[in-house]
Design a protein around this motif. Structure first.
Motif, PDB file in Angstrom:
ATOM      1  N   LEU A   1     -34.727  81.834 -71.006  1.00  0.00           N
ATOM      2  CA  LEU A   1     -34.742  80.370 -71.033  1.00  0.00           C
ATOM      3  C   LEU A   1     -36.081  79.846 -71.529  1.00  0.00           C
ATOM      4  O   LEU A   1     -36.141  78.934 -72.364  1.00  0.00           O
ATOM      5  CB  LEU A   1     -34.439  79.834 -69.627  1.00  0.00           C
ATOM      6  CG  LEU A   1     -34.158  78.330 -69.505  1.00  0.00           C
ATOM      7  CD1 LEU A   1     -32.967  77.925 -70.352  1.00  0.00           C
ATOM      8  CD2 LEU A   1     -33.929  77.958 -68.044  1.00  0.00           C
TER       9      LEU A   1
ATOM     10  N   ALA B   1     -36.408  80.481 -75.218  1.00  0.00           N
ATOM     11  CA  ALA B   1     -35.581  79.529 -75.970  1.00  0.00           C
ATOM     12  C   ALA B   1     -36.276  78.180 -76.096  1.00  0.00           C
ATOM     13  O   ALA B   1     -36.233  77.540 -77.155  1.00  0.00           O
ATOM     14  CB  ALA B   1     -34.224  79.370 -75.293  1.00  0.00           C
ATOM     15  N   VAL B   2     -36.936  77.732 -75.027  1.00  0.00           N
ATOM     16  CA  VAL B   2     -37.663  76.456 -75.082  1.00  0.00           C
ATOM     17  C   VAL B   2     -38.791  76.524 -76.100  1.00  0.00           C
ATOM     18  O   VAL B   2     -38.964  75.616 -76.935  1.00  0.00           O
ATOM     19  CB  VAL B   2     -38.216  76.093 -73.690  1.00  0.00           C
ATOM     20  CG1 VAL B   2     -39.158  74.884 -73.785  1.00  0.00           C
ATOM     21  CG2 VAL B   2     -37.077  75.773 -72.738  1.00  0.00           C
TER      22      VAL B   2
ATOM     23  N   CYS C   1     -37.380  76.512 -79.616  1.00  0.00           N
ATOM     24  CA  CYS C   1     -36.860  75.203 -80.022  1.00  0.00           C
ATOM     25  C   CYS C   1     -37.981  74.218 -80.307  1.00  0.00           C
ATOM     26  O   CYS C   1     -37.860  73.379 -81.209  1.00  0.00           O
ATOM     27  CB  CYS C   1     -35.933  74.659 -78.941  1.00  0.00           C
ATOM     28  SG  CYS C   1     -34.355  75.519 -78.853  1.00  0.00           S
TER      29      CYS C   1
ATOM     30  N   PHE D   1     -38.035  66.635 -74.370  1.00  0.00           N
ATOM     31  CA  PHE D   1     -37.945  67.644 -73.315  1.00  0.00           C
ATOM     32  C   PHE D   1     -37.975  66.992 -71.934  1.00  0.00           C
ATOM     33  O   PHE D   1     -37.156  67.321 -71.055  1.00  0.00           O
ATOM     34  CB  PHE D   1     -39.096  68.642 -73.454  1.00  0.00           C
ATOM     35  CG  PHE D   1     -39.081  69.731 -72.422  1.00  0.00           C
ATOM     36  CD1 PHE D   1     -38.264  70.839 -72.572  1.00  0.00           C
ATOM     37  CD2 PHE D   1     -39.873  69.630 -71.296  1.00  0.00           C
ATOM     38  CE1 PHE D   1     -38.240  71.839 -71.605  1.00  0.00           C
ATOM     39  CE2 PHE D   1     -39.856  70.617 -70.326  1.00  0.00           C
ATOM     40  CZ  PHE D   1     -39.038  71.730 -70.486  1.00  0.00           C
TER      41      PHE D   1
ATOM     42  N   ILE E   1     -35.290  72.526 -67.128  1.00  0.00           N
ATOM     43  CA  ILE E   1     -35.683  73.182 -68.380  1.00  0.00           C
ATOM     44  C   ILE E   1     -34.544  73.131 -69.392  1.00  0.00           C
ATOM     45  O   ILE E   1     -34.745  72.844 -70.574  1.00  0.00           O
ATOM     46  CB  ILE E   1     -36.098  74.639 -68.099  1.00  0.00           C
ATOM     47  CG1 ILE E   1     -37.330  74.667 -67.193  1.00  0.00           C
ATOM     48  CG2 ILE E   1     -36.402  75.373 -69.407  1.00  0.00           C
ATOM     49  CD1 ILE E   1     -37.677  76.048 -66.682  1.00  0.00           C
ATOM     50  N   GLY E   2     -33.321  73.406 -68.931  1.00  0.00           N
ATOM     51  CA  GLY E   2     -32.175  73.420 -69.838  1.00  0.00           C
ATOM     52  C   GLY E   2     -31.862  72.059 -70.424  1.00  0.00           C
ATOM     53  O   GLY E   2     -31.479  71.940 -71.596  1.00  0.00           O
TER      54      GLY E   2
ATOM     55  N   LEU F   1     -34.290  71.495 -73.128  1.00  0.00           N
ATOM     56  CA  LEU F   1     -33.935  72.346 -74.271  1.00  0.00           C
ATOM     57  C   LEU F   1     -32.808  71.720 -75.089  1.00  0.00           C
ATOM     58  O   LEU F   1     -32.880  71.661 -76.331  1.00  0.00           O
ATOM     59  CB  LEU F   1     -33.520  73.725 -73.761  1.00  0.00           C
ATOM     60  CG  LEU F   1     -32.979  74.725 -74.783  1.00  0.00           C
ATOM     61  CD1 LEU F   1     -34.038  75.051 -75.826  1.00  0.00           C
ATOM     62  CD2 LEU F   1     -32.510  76.001 -74.087  1.00  0.00           C
TER      63      LEU F   1
ATOM     64  N   VAL G   1     -34.118  68.600 -76.991  1.00  0.00           N
ATOM     65  CA  VAL G   1     -34.991  68.999 -78.102  1.00  0.00           C
ATOM     66  C   VAL G   1     -34.154  69.472 -79.278  1.00  0.00           C
ATOM     67  O   VAL G   1     -34.412  69.113 -80.444  1.00  0.00           O
ATOM     68  CB  VAL G   1     -35.978  70.087 -77.644  1.00  0.00           C
ATOM     69  CG1 VAL G   1     -36.647  70.752 -78.846  1.00  0.00           C
ATOM     70  CG2 VAL G   1     -37.044  69.488 -76.736  1.00  0.00           C
ATOM     71  N   LEU G   2     -33.137  70.289 -79.020  1.00  0.00           N
ATOM     72  CA  LEU G   2     -32.249  70.763 -80.087  1.00  0.00           C
ATOM     73  C   LEU G   2     -31.512  69.598 -80.734  1.00  0.00           C
ATOM     74  O   LEU G   2     -31.407  69.528 -81.966  1.00  0.00           O
ATOM     75  CB  LEU G   2     -31.248  71.764 -79.524  1.00  0.00           C
ATOM     76  CG  LEU G   2     -31.723  73.203 -79.331  1.00  0.00           C
ATOM     77  CD1 LEU G   2     -30.645  74.022 -78.619  1.00  0.00           C
ATOM     78  CD2 LEU G   2     -32.072  73.843 -80.662  1.00  0.00           C
TER      79      LEU G   2
END
Length: 309
Positions: free
Chosen positions: A7, A10-11, A14, A52, A265-266, A269, A272-273
């Protein structure tokens, strides 16, 4: 541990992707031109941090609302807070059409008016509070339609852009949003054991020493305040608070000491995407980020609804 590591990776990936993509592709590791450096660190990076923080706040609010209302399909805008914030933002634009600060202040004041209205019905229990929220949301939609009809023409574009989710005009300081993200997550972790017990039902939670009424009031105030701040910063961005908590429960289990930080956090993420895609898909123009989150969220919402039935 591997899931948490994945995770965080991935952050980071991204954030780097978001800094590189946009109207102009820039390599964050080799940008030497002064203009490129300015674009990277003064425009793109603060916007990605805003995305974020806002995404994390919406995901935390979604997790809290789902426990508060006892409904897995609840999300931050279900009680009409977003509608009242939108009405407040458009009211600000009626007085000073070109001022983003006035719009943000109006949105924050409007969100808190919506929160006070919902708090008035909190003693009725989660089911009636949810019904009151739906009715209030319809009321704020009617007020918003009236205000848009009266809004001067020069303010219409900004109003519609903000209502569809817009990170390009966010005027809230990035450190403030990140601080709010940290405080909200900390408050959630302090309440995590009580939230776990509340999932067992009110009677079981009370038998285990939880003051259910006080916990619900705290959750409502905390989740609404977080939603108000996120809406003020970026407009109405839906479905982040619905999709992310469910996804994190699938990955990390149902205990809130894991679900809440993973959701914080997700959610960041995902936004941001979505923001990176919104700046890239039709560059040099931008898509409203709320459209992309809705495209992702609507199918997931329908899937969860059918699965629940």
């Amino acid at each position: 541990m591997l899931r948490w590591l994945a995770l965080f990776i991935a952050v980071a990936a991204c954030l780097l992707l978001g800094m590189a993509t946009g109207e102009q592709w820039i390599n964050p590791f080799s940008a030497s031109d002064t203009l490129e450096q300015t674009i990277l660190w003064e425009l793109r990076f603060p916007r990605l941090l805003t995305a974020f923080a806002v995404g994390g706040l919406l995901a935390l609010a979604g997790a809290w609302f789902q426990v508060l209302l006892g409904n897995p399909l609840a999300e931050p805008y279900v009680l009409g807070v977003a509608g009242s914030a939108s009405a407040g933002a458009v009211t600000g634009l009626m007085f000073i059409p070109e001022s983003a600060w006035v719009m943000s202040a109006g949105a924050f004041i409007g969100a808190w008016i919506g929160i006070v209205a919902v708090m008035f019905f909190s003693h009725l229990g989660p089911n009636r509070m949810l019904l009151a929220g739906v009715v209030l949301a319809a009321f704020w939609s009617a007020v918003l339609a009236l205000l848009l009809a009266l809004l001067p023409e020069q303010g219409l574009f900004r109003a519609f852009s903000w209502m569809m989710g817009d990170l390009s005009h966010s005027d809230l300081p990035v450190p403030l949003l990140l601080l709010a993200w940290i405080i909200a997550l900390g408050c959630g972790l302090l309440l995590s054991k009580s939230l776990d017990r509340l999932l067992l039902g009110e009677r079981h939670a009370e038998a285990l020493g939880v003051d259910v009424k006080r916990l619900r009031q705290r959750l409502l105030l905390l989740a609404s305040a977080v939603t108000a701040l996120a809406v003020t910063a970026a407009g109405t961005i839906g479905f982040v608070g619905l999709v992310i908590p469910h996804l994190m429960r699938l990955l990390f289990g149902s205990l809130h000491r894991a679900v809440l930080p993973a959701s914080a956090i997700g959610g960041g993420l995902l936004l941001v995407l979505a923001d990176s895609a919104a700046r890239t898909v039709i560059a040099p123009a931008e898509l409203p980020v709320g459209i992309l989150t809705a495209i992702i969220g609507v199918p997931v919402f329908l899937f969860l609804l059918l699965r629940r039935n």
